[in-house]
Design an enzyme around this catalytic site. Structure first.
Site, PDB file in Angstrom:
ATOM      1  N   ASP A  45       0.839  -1.206   0.000  1.00 15.96           N
ATOM      2  CA  ASP A  45       0.000   0.000   0.000  1.00 15.96           C
ATOM      3  C   ASP A  45       0.872   1.254   0.000  1.00 15.96           C
ATOM      4  O   ASP A  45       0.365   2.373  -0.056  1.00 15.96           O
ATOM      5  CB  ASP A  45      -1.021  -0.012   1.152  1.00 15.96           C
ATOM      6  CG  ASP A  45      -0.366  -0.018   2.523  1.00 15.96           C
ATOM      7  OD1 ASP A  45       0.863  -0.205   2.607  1.00 15.96           O
ATOM      8  OD2 ASP A  45      -1.097   0.160   3.525  1.00 15.96           O
ATOM      9  N   SER A  46       2.208   1.048  -0.009  1.00 19.01           N
ATOM     10  CA  SER A  46       3.130   2.168  -0.271  1.00 19.01           C
ATOM     11  C   SER A  46       2.826   2.774  -1.631  1.00 19.01           C
ATOM     12  O   SER A  46       3.315   3.843  -1.958  1.00 19.01           O
ATOM     13  CB  SER A  46       4.581   1.680  -0.224  1.00 19.01           C
ATOM     14  OG  SER A  46       4.745   0.541  -1.055  1.00 19.01           O
ATOM     15  N   ASP A  84      -1.023  -6.038  -0.056  1.00 20.58           N
ATOM     16  CA  ASP A  84      -1.370  -5.435   1.236  1.00 20.58           C
ATOM     17  C   ASP A  84      -2.869  -5.227   1.359  1.00 20.58           C
ATOM     18  O   ASP A  84      -3.520  -4.784   0.407  1.00 20.58           O
ATOM     19  CB  ASP A  84      -0.716  -4.047   1.345  1.00 20.58           C
ATOM     20  CG  ASP A  84       0.608  -4.088   2.063  1.00 20.58           C
ATOM     21  OD1 ASP A  84       0.877  -5.068   2.779  1.00 20.58           O
ATOM     22  OD2 ASP A  84       1.388  -3.122   1.900  1.00 20.58           O
ATOM     23  N   LYS A 114      -1.221  -9.224   3.145  1.00 19.86           N
ATOM     24  CA  LYS A 114      -0.408  -8.791   4.290  1.00 19.86           C
ATOM     25  C   LYS A 114      -1.214  -7.785   5.111  1.00 19.86           C
ATOM     26  O   LYS A 114      -1.896  -6.931   4.547  1.00 19.86           O
ATOM     27  CB  LYS A 114       0.905  -8.158   3.810  1.00 19.86           C
ATOM     28  CG  LYS A 114       1.751  -7.609   4.959  1.00 19.86           C
ATOM     29  CD  LYS A 114       3.174  -7.308   4.533  1.00 19.86           C
ATOM     30  CE  LYS A 114       3.349  -6.014   3.807  1.00 19.86           C
ATOM     31  NZ  LYS A 114       2.942  -4.808   4.550  1.00 19.86           N
ATOM     32  N   GLU A 116      -1.078  -5.305   8.893  1.00 20.94           N
ATOM     33  CA  GLU A 116      -0.193  -4.677   9.879  1.00 20.94           C
ATOM     34  C   GLU A 116      -0.788  -4.804  11.277  1.00 20.94           C
ATOM     35  O   GLU A 116      -1.966  -4.486  11.461  1.00 20.94           O
ATOM     36  CB  GLU A 116      -0.016  -3.189   9.536  1.00 20.94           C
ATOM     37  CG  GLU A 116       0.654  -2.961   8.202  1.00 20.94           C
ATOM     38  CD  GLU A 116       0.853  -1.475   7.878  1.00 20.94           C
ATOM     39  OE1 GLU A 116       0.592  -0.617   8.759  1.00 20.94           O
ATOM     40  OE2 GLU A 116       1.285  -1.190   6.749  1.00 20.94           O
ATOM     41  N   GLU A 183       9.675  -3.941  10.111  1.00 20.76           N
ATOM     42  CA  GLU A 183      10.083  -2.661   9.517  1.00 20.76           C
ATOM     43  C   GLU A 183      10.667  -1.728  10.579  1.00 20.76           C
ATOM     44  O   GLU A 183      10.056  -1.520  11.639  1.00 20.76           O
ATOM     45  CB  GLU A 183       8.869  -1.999   8.838  1.00 20.76           C
ATOM     46  CG  GLU A 183       9.213  -0.636   8.239  1.00 20.76           C
ATOM     47  CD  GLU A 183       8.201  -0.109   7.238  1.00 20.76           C
ATOM     48  OE1 GLU A 183       7.248  -0.826   6.878  1.00 20.76           O
ATOM     49  OE2 GLU A 183       8.378   1.047   6.801  1.00 20.76           O
TER      50      GLU A 183
END
Ligand code: KIV
Length: 266
Positions: A45-46, A84, A114, A116, A183
């Protein structure tokens, strides 16, 4: 190219072979990246920062992720394709989490998702995994929590934070993740987490002892220069290559040097 799967990734940890992962957001880049035998492509999602020009990843939607995953899927040759889950697509209810993960798999063509977070999302991880969708965790600096953690800062610097991160890692492993992205945490903490877990760790700014490494492709190619974290290594300087090419094109068109005889139809 041999198709990489979740099993390939798990086997790499067992054999102590490093896992390679890069982000991709489009067909052409996925084609180039997968031609080099990369293990994993992450549609991160960057993309909110590096492709859509947002200040952070929070505005990215499930539809954005599906659109870019479809494009990457068409270019990918052999890499495991992970996408993501964007902010608020899995935090609210277990039903939302499974529904959105399934949408990313069915409509985008991703092979895993993925998410978070740690202990607070184990119910969502367990439900997605039970729905036969492989899940990757993401701990340390979690950009979707930017407003809570107060900026892009190294995480896990106090003893309390270290123990919390280790407990989170164990909890999400128990809930069913098959890998964990770490990260922006100190190298020693990443080493300890890597040692504690049976599933592989993939580091970004987490030092040398993770089972694999991931970078944002625009950072490592020198395309995105709004901000470059210390952990990024630039393997190319594409922004200057592009600027020079564009300038040469403009100069040649203005000077009547392009197109030339070889570029025209007779
Ligand atoms: O969104 C992303 O690109 C990521 C990587 C930084 C791991 O989550």
């Amino acid at each position: 190219m041999n198709k990489k799967t979740v099993l390939t990734i798990l086997e790499k940890k067992r054999l102590k072979n490093k896992i390679t992962m890069l982000t991709c957001y489009d067909y052409v880049t996925a084609k180039l990246v997968s031609s080099q035998d990369i293990d994993v492509i992450l549609v991160g999602d960057s993309l909110g920062n590096v492709k859509l020009g947002y200040e952070n990843t929070l505005p990215v939607t499930v539809e954005d992720m599906i659109y870019h995953t479809e494009s990457v899927k068409r270019g990918n040759n052999g890499a495991l394709l992970i996408t993501d889950m964007p902010f608020m697509s899995y935090e609210i209810t277990v039903e939302d989490a499974v529904k959105n993960a399934a949408k990313i798999i069915k409509e985008g063509g991703a092979e895993a998702v993925k998410v978070e977070g740690g202990i607070e999302i184990v119910d969502k991880i367990r439900a997605i995994s039970n729905a036969k969708i492989p899940v990757v965790g993401h701990l340390g600096l979690t950009p979707q929590a930017i407003n809570k953690i107060g900026g892009f800062k190294v995480q896990g610097r106090t003893e309390d934070k270290c123990s919390k991160l280790i407990s989170d890692a164990k909890a999400i492993e128990e809930a069913g993740v098959f890998a964990v992205v770490l990260e922006a945490i100190p190298e020693q903490l990443a080493k300890e987490v890597t040692h504690c877990l049976k599933v592989p760790t993939i580091g970004i700014g987490a030092g040398r002892y993770c089972d694999g490494q991931v970078l944002v492709i625009d950072d490592m190619l020198g395309m995105f220069d709004d901000f470059t974290p210390k952990f990024v290594k630039r393997y190319a300087d594409l922004s200057n290559i592009i600027k020079t090419a564009v300038k040469n094109y403009i100069d040649e068109v203005r000077a009547g040097k392009f197109p030339q005889e070889g570029n025209v139809y007779k």
